[in-house]
Structures are given as structure tokens and as C-alpha cells.
Scaffold this motif. Structure first.
Motif, PDB file in Angstrom:
ATOM      1  N   LEU A  23     -77.143  62.059  16.672  1.00  0.00           N
ATOM      2  CA  LEU A  23     -76.797  63.499  16.844  1.00  0.00           C
ATOM      3  C   LEU A  23     -77.670  64.066  16.242  1.00  0.00           C
ATOM      4  CD1 LEU A  23     -72.258  63.251  16.509  1.00  0.00           C
ATOM      5  CD2 LEU A  23     -74.046  63.093  18.938  1.00  0.00           C
ATOM      6  N   GLY A  24     -77.652  65.578  16.307  1.00  0.00           N
ATOM      7  CA  GLY A  24     -78.666  66.459  15.715  1.00  0.00           C
ATOM      8  C   GLY A  24     -79.722  66.970  16.162  1.00  0.00           C
ATOM      9  N   PRO A  25     -80.080  67.255  17.431  1.00  0.00           N
ATOM     10  CA  PRO A  25     -81.014  67.654  18.974  1.00  0.00           C
ATOM     11  C   PRO A  25     -80.303  68.715  19.038  1.00  0.00           C
ATOM     12  CG  PRO A  25     -80.945  65.123  19.177  1.00  0.00           C
ATOM     13  CD  PRO A  25     -80.292  65.018  17.795  1.00  0.00           C
ATOM     14  N   LYS A  26     -79.061  68.733  19.208  1.00  0.00           N
ATOM     15  CA  LYS A  26     -78.390  69.425  20.726  1.00  0.00           C
ATOM     16  C   LYS A  26     -77.345  69.651  20.200  1.00  0.00           C
ATOM     17  CE  LYS A  26     -80.394  68.011  25.101  1.00  0.00           C
ATOM     18  NZ  LYS A  26     -80.434  69.585  25.366  1.00  0.00           N
ATOM     19  N   GLY A  58     -64.031  60.952  35.403  1.00  0.00           N
ATOM     20  CA  GLY A  58     -65.023  60.933  34.700  1.00  0.00           C
ATOM     21  C   GLY A  58     -65.675  62.011  35.878  1.00  0.00           C
ATOM     22  N   ASN A  59     -65.451  62.369  37.085  1.00  0.00           N
ATOM     23  CA  ASN A  59     -65.981  63.722  37.292  1.00  0.00           C
ATOM     24  C   ASN A  59     -66.295  64.748  36.542  1.00  0.00           C
ATOM     25  OD1 ASN A  59     -64.855  62.345  39.647  1.00  0.00           O
ATOM     26  ND2 ASN A  59     -63.159  63.341  40.627  1.00  0.00           N
ATOM     27  N   TRP A  60     -65.657  65.262  35.147  1.00  0.00           N
ATOM     28  CA  TRP A  60     -65.919  66.359  34.810  1.00  0.00           C
ATOM     29  C   TRP A  60     -67.183  66.304  34.040  1.00  0.00           C
ATOM     30  CZ3 TRP A  60     -66.081  65.465  28.723  1.00  0.00           C
ATOM     31  CH2 TRP A  60     -65.348  63.960  29.423  1.00  0.00           C
ATOM     32  N   ILE A  61     -67.879  64.737  33.443  1.00  0.00           N
ATOM     33  CA  ILE A  61     -69.314  64.990  33.322  1.00  0.00           C
ATOM     34  C   ILE A  61     -70.675  64.739  34.077  1.00  0.00           C
ATOM     35  CG2 ILE A  61     -70.932  63.020  32.378  1.00  0.00           C
ATOM     36  CD1 ILE A  61     -68.265  61.428  31.519  1.00  0.00           C
ATOM     37  N   ALA A  62     -71.612  65.551  34.103  1.00  0.00           N
ATOM     38  CA  ALA A  62     -72.580  65.724  35.115  1.00  0.00           C
ATOM     39  C   ALA A  62     -73.071  64.956  34.710  1.00  0.00           C
ATOM     40  CB  ALA A  62     -73.605  67.191  33.706  1.00  0.00           C
ATOM     41  N   ASP A  63     -73.896  64.470  36.540  1.00  0.00           N
ATOM     42  CA  ASP A  63     -74.579  63.533  36.575  1.00  0.00           C
ATOM     43  C   ASP A  63     -76.280  63.951  36.494  1.00  0.00           C
ATOM     44  OD1 ASP A  63     -72.441  61.940  38.194  1.00  0.00           O
ATOM     45  OD2 ASP A  63     -73.105  63.528  39.866  1.00  0.00           O
ATOM     46  N   ASP A  64     -76.387  65.757  36.969  1.00  0.00           N
ATOM     47  CA  ASP A  64     -77.976  65.649  35.618  1.00  0.00           C
ATOM     48  C   ASP A  64     -77.603  66.149  33.990  1.00  0.00           C
ATOM     49  OD1 ASP A  64     -76.139  67.439  36.625  1.00  0.00           O
ATOM     50  OD2 ASP A  64     -77.831  68.922  37.342  1.00  0.00           O
ATOM     51  N   ARG A  65     -76.983  65.231  33.700  1.00  0.00           N
ATOM     52  CA  ARG A  65     -76.865  66.129  31.974  1.00  0.00           C
ATOM     53  C   ARG A  65     -78.414  65.911  31.411  1.00  0.00           C
ATOM     54  NH1 ARG A  65     -74.003  61.877  33.104  1.00  0.00           N
ATOM     55  NH2 ARG A  65     -74.252  59.867  31.862  1.00  0.00           N
ATOM     56  N   ASP A  66     -78.345  66.626  30.492  1.00  0.00           N
ATOM     57  CA  ASP A  66     -79.487  66.739  29.386  1.00  0.00           C
ATOM     58  C   ASP A  66     -79.598  65.402  28.178  1.00  0.00           C
ATOM     59  OD1 ASP A  66     -81.198  67.314  31.162  1.00  0.00           O
ATOM     60  OD2 ASP A  66     -80.604  69.657  29.951  1.00  0.00           O
ATOM     61  N   GLY A  67     -77.617  66.223  27.995  1.00  0.00           N
ATOM     62  CA  GLY A  67     -77.623  65.173  26.676  1.00  0.00           C
ATOM     63  C   GLY A  67     -76.662  63.757  26.569  1.00  0.00           C
ATOM     64  N   VAL A  68     -76.271  63.582  25.778  1.00  0.00           N
ATOM     65  CA  VAL A  68     -76.107  61.803  25.610  1.00  0.00           C
ATOM     66  C   VAL A  68     -73.883  62.036  25.487  1.00  0.00           C
ATOM     67  CG1 VAL A  68     -77.323  61.251  25.421  1.00  0.00           C
ATOM     68  CG2 VAL A  68     -75.980  61.390  23.240  1.00  0.00           C
ATOM     69  N   THR A  69     -73.486  61.033  26.004  1.00  0.00           N
ATOM     70  CA  THR A  69     -72.543  60.852  26.498  1.00  0.00           C
ATOM     71  C   THR A  69     -71.914  60.023  25.352  1.00  0.00           C
ATOM     72  OG1 THR A  69     -72.378  59.447  28.133  1.00  0.00           O
ATOM     73  CG2 THR A  69     -71.360  62.151  28.381  1.00  0.00           C
ATOM     74  N   ILE A  70     -71.409  60.049  24.276  1.00  0.00           N
ATOM     75  CA  ILE A  70     -70.605  58.799  23.264  1.00  0.00           C
ATOM     76  C   ILE A  70     -68.983  58.543  24.016  1.00  0.00           C
ATOM     77  CG2 ILE A  70     -70.235  57.810  21.449  1.00  0.00           C
ATOM     78  CD1 ILE A  70     -73.056  59.618  20.209  1.00  0.00           C
ATOM     79  N   CYS A  71     -69.074  57.730  24.395  1.00  0.00           N
ATOM     80  CA  CYS A  71     -67.733  57.302  24.253  1.00  0.00           C
ATOM     81  C   CYS A  71     -66.607  55.940  23.974  1.00  0.00           C
ATOM     82  CB  CYS A  71     -66.790  57.072  26.176  1.00  0.00           C
ATOM     83  SG  CYS A  71     -65.916  56.586  26.713  1.00  0.00           S
ATOM     84  N   ASP A  72     -65.845  56.519  22.721  1.00  0.00           N
ATOM     85  CA  ASP A  72     -65.143  55.086  21.914  1.00  0.00           C
ATOM     86  C   ASP A  72     -64.129  54.850  23.042  1.00  0.00           C
ATOM     87  OD1 ASP A  72     -63.239  53.500  21.090  1.00  0.00           O
ATOM     88  OD2 ASP A  72     -62.751  55.728  19.263  1.00  0.00           O
ATOM     89  N   ALA A  73     -63.935  53.647  23.981  1.00  0.00           N
ATOM     90  CA  ALA A  73     -63.552  52.688  24.654  1.00  0.00           C
ATOM     91  C   ALA A  73     -63.068  51.909  24.160  1.00  0.00           C
ATOM     92  CB  ALA A  73     -64.347  52.813  26.086  1.00  0.00           C
ATOM     93  N   THR A  74     -62.171  51.447  23.349  1.00  0.00           N
ATOM     94  CA  THR A  74     -61.916  50.942  22.368  1.00  0.00           C
ATOM     95  C   THR A  74     -60.877  49.727  23.520  1.00  0.00           C
ATOM     96  OG1 THR A  74     -61.355  49.000  20.905  1.00  0.00           O
ATOM     97  CG2 THR A  74     -60.892  51.599  20.161  1.00  0.00           C
ATOM     98  N   SER A  75     -59.859  50.695  23.460  1.00  0.00           N
ATOM     99  CA  SER A  75     -58.966  50.701  24.583  1.00  0.00           C
ATOM    100  C   SER A  75     -58.466  50.706  25.900  1.00  0.00           C
ATOM    101  CB  SER A  75     -56.729  51.492  23.642  1.00  0.00           C
ATOM    102  OG  SER A  75     -57.387  52.482  23.998  1.00  0.00           O
ATOM    103  N   ALA A  76     -60.014  50.882  26.247  1.00  0.00           N
ATOM    104  CA  ALA A  76     -60.101  51.431  28.012  1.00  0.00           C
ATOM    105  C   ALA A  76     -60.594  50.520  28.819  1.00  0.00           C
ATOM    106  CB  ALA A  76     -60.243  52.675  28.007  1.00  0.00           C
ATOM    107  N   ALA A  77     -61.325  49.462  27.771  1.00  0.00           N
ATOM    108  CA  ALA A  77     -62.377  48.214  28.467  1.00  0.00           C
ATOM    109  C   ALA A  77     -61.435  47.122  28.671  1.00  0.00           C
ATOM    110  CB  ALA A  77     -63.207  47.949  27.018  1.00  0.00           C
TER     111      ALA A  77
END
Length: 391
Positions: free
Chosen positions: A87-90, A155-174
Motif C-alpha cells: 500500500l501507498g502509491p494509490k 466478485g462482479n464488483w471488481i474491475a477486470d481492467d483495474r489499475d490497483g490491487v485487491t487484497i482479500c482476507d479469505a481465511t474463513s472462505a478458502a
């Protein structure tokens, strides 16, 4: 509800949301192949760590170009490693609707001080996904709110052509929910959640976009040794080949390998997802036909299939105030623990008073089916005790 104790009992009474119950049939013999008394950097130790990573990729169906690493500090360590390093640049948006999501808000706001956009709601309510600018901003979020019983439905709300990164805590989902890998750049979880492994270690999974961020961005703050993922501006590839940052427990590694092999043996990810869905359905169906209990989650499309969070819904009890509601919920947990019927299924300490019943893949449907009559019995006892005290 009945005042008579049910005849049948859960065969395995463990419904904790972490560490969760061991896989069916587990014994200590499952650890007999552990590499003990040897360095984790020996050929034998590295082979075990590499096996854990390879099995993770196979069972979890992680894309071939994503890196998988074993890191210290459980899921918390994995999430914070990503936040501190990337994190930091965006502009950063942080979502929170449960206790652990709130921790990532604290990290971004008070520790990293990056002035994030906060997307926070009460326990039980998912933030508005369409309000989040995934095209331009970095986003930090949990896939499943472990302490709220609310999951992201897609996950439809997440852009396919995104410039940022998505950080997903999936500990009770994986291993319990279908994760859209093309939408996720960082995925973290801990062994002691869905697969019933032992604590202390986290998994950090990085997309090519995440690796590019790591190699192009130098954080403005100091990075602790256990968080360092790059050296000389390049990813430390060894972390993702079993060369762990600090010393792992080879007993815990062996246990994780065992539970992955079990998952593989029953049909892999589709079977694990189906088991969690079937387990959660037992609780959801019971709630639907039971007047005194309700879901903490407001929208049925967001109901979790792992940590199912419930609240008292009886108007007679609700009218007596929060202290009584809390007492009744705690009384149910205490009664069933004394009976040896169910353990560790109370609501998380920072969540609204109620129950939290784990329904992940290592739990058996039959144990949940045996549990629900006991919940009805315990509630009837608590309500009767209140009436007697008021008489």
C-alpha cells in the motif's frame, strides 16, 4: 422447543470457528510422517514445505502463475505483510463489516496512516459493493466476515481492467467458497480455519499484478523482517518455494498436508464446497423454522456457509434489554458445554451477543442435525429460568 433433553448427541461436539474441528477420522497417527529434529531448511524439511504449497495449489485450484507462500503470524500476519509491503502509491479503500475487517481499518488508518476511504457497516450488513472504485484504487477486504456471518456473494464488483490491487482476507472462505482468482491479487488464509489445521502459519497467495506492485513500489515506512517480501527490488522467490521467513512447526506442516490430502481424497475443492454448503443448510433451515433465533446477516444472499452467526429473535427476550439477551446467549453456550454436547460456539467477543456455529468442510452434517434440538432445549431452559427468577 422442548424441556426434555434430546436423546441423540453430536458425535464430534466441536463447533469452534478457529481452530476448527479436525477432519473426519483424524488421529495423532496423521502426524507420524512429520520431519522432526531436522532443520526446516534441510532437503527433507524443504520437501515437506514444497509439498504443502503444491497441494494447496491443486486443492484450492490456484492459477499456475500465482505464487503461494507460507508466512508467519497466521492470517493476520499474511494480511499485514501485504498491506505493509504494497500500500501507498494509490488511494486505498478498506471494507469492514466484522471484527477482523475492523483491524485492517485500524492498520490503514492509525498505523500506516494512509488516509484510506473507509467502507464500514455494522455487523450483519455488507457495504455497498458498487460504490467501491476497484478500477483506480487499492482495496482491502474480507471475503467472509468471520464474526458477522456475512460473505461477499460474488466478485462482479471488481474491475477486470483495474489499475490497483485487491487484497482479500479469505481465511474463513478458502476451501469453502468459490474464490474468483482473476479478481483477487492477494489472498490470505490460515490453516486452522476451513481445513481444521493447527495455528501459527498463514498463506499468502499473489497474482502477477501483486508481484509487479511489490517490485515497483518502495514503502515510505520501515518494513519488519517478517514482512519483507523483496530484496533489491525483486521478489524473494524462495518464500514461495518453501524457504520460509522464520521457523515453521513441522508438526503443523504435516497436519496441513494431511488435511489437504483428505480434501483431495474426497473429491477436491468441489467436494469441500459442497460439504460446507450442506452443513450450513442444516443451520439455515433450522433458523427458518425456529422463532426464537435469527441470522445476524440481514441479506440472505450474503449468509455465510462457514461461521454462521445467529442472534436471539424472541421478542419476549429482546424486550428485556441487551444485558438479558447476552445472558441468555451465554447461558445456552454454558449449558451445552456442561453437557459435553457443543463447545466454543458463542459469538465473537466484539460481535453482537448470540451464537456462532462453524459449518466448514471438516464438520459432519449429522453432528449439526444432532446439535439443533439441543439448542432448542438449552434456550427453553434459559427462558424458564428467567421466568422463575421473575416470579
Amino acid at each position: 422447543m422442548t424441556a426434555q433433553k434430546p436423546a441423540a448427541r453430536p458425535r464430534v461436539p466441536y463447533f469452534s470457528s478457529g481452530p476448527t474441528t479436525k477432519r473426519p477420522g483424524w488421529t495423532l497417527d496423521a502426524l507420524s510422517g512429520a520431519v522432526l529434529g531436522r532443520s526446516h531448511r534441510s532437503a527433507a524439511g524443504k520437501a515437506k514445505l514444497a509439498e504443502a504449497i503444491a497441494l494447496t495449489r491443486e486443492v484450492l485450484q490456484v492459477p499456475a502463475d500465482y505464487r503461494i507462500g507460507i508466512v508467519p503470524g497466521s492470517d493476520t500476519g499474511a494480511v499485514e505483510m501485504a498491506m505493509w509491503s504494497m500500500l501507498g502509491p494509490k488511494t486505498v479503500e478498506v471494507m469492514a463489516w466484522d471484527s477482523f475487517g475492523a483491524e485492517w481499518v485500524t492498520d490503514a488508518l492509525k498505523e500506516l496512516r494512509i488516509d484510506p476511504i473507509l467502507r464500514t457497516t455494522e455487523h450483519g450488513v455488507l457495504p455497498a459493493l458498487d460504490a467501491i472504485d476497484t478500477k483506480n484504487n487499492d482495496v482491502v477486504f474480507t471475503w467472509n466476515g468471520t464474526t458477522a456471518g456475512v460473505r461477499i456473494p460474488h466478485g462482479n464488483w471488481i474491475a477486470d481492467d483495474r489499475d490497483g490491487v485487491t487484497i482479500c482476507d479469505a481465511t474463513s472462505a478458502a476451501f469453502a467458497m468459490a474464490l474468483p482468482w482473476d479478481k483477487l491479487d492477494v489472498v490470505t488464509y490460515s490453516w486452522q480455519k476451513v481445513m481444521g489445521g493447527e495455528a501459527a502459519h498463514g498463506m499468502l497467495i499473489l497474482s502477477p499484478r501483486a508481484v509487479a506492485r511489490l517490485e515497483s513500489h518502495k514503502p515510505a515506512w520501515p518494513i519488519p523482517k517478517v514482512f519483507r517480501l523483496t530484496k533489491g527490488g525483486k521478489l524473494i522467490e524462495g518464500i514461495f518455494k518453501g524457504d520460509t521467513i522464520n521457523t515453521p512447526s513441522m508438526l503443523a506442516v504435516e497436519d496441513y498436508i494431511d488435511t489437504l490430502k483428505w480434501g483431495e481424497s474426497i473429491g477436491g475443492l468441489p467436494a469441500l464446497l459442497a460439504r460446507a454448503d450442506a452443513n450450513a443448510r442444516v443451520i439455515h433451515d433450522w433458523v427458518a423454522r425456529t422463532s426464537w433465533i435469527g441470522h445476524l446477516a440481514v441479506d440472505p444472499t450474503t449468509y455465510s456457509n462457514t461461521g454462521v452467526c445467529l442472534v436471539i429473535a424472541d421478542p419476549d427476550i429482546l424486550a428485556k434489554g441487551d444485558a438479558v439477551v447476552k445472558k441468555v446467549a451465554a447461558g445456552i453456550v454454558s449449558r451445552l458445554e456442561k453437557e459435553g454436547v457443543a463447545f466454543d460456539f458463542g459469538a465473537y467477543r466484539d460481535a453482537p451477543a448470540g451464537l456462532r456455529i462453524w459449518c466448514g468442510a471438516t464438520v459432519e452434517v449429522s453432528d449439526l442435525e444432532a446439535l439443533t434440538p439441543w439448542l432448542d432445549w438449552a434456550y427453553a431452559q434459559e427462558k424458564a429460568a428467567l421466568a422463575a427468577a421473575a416470579a
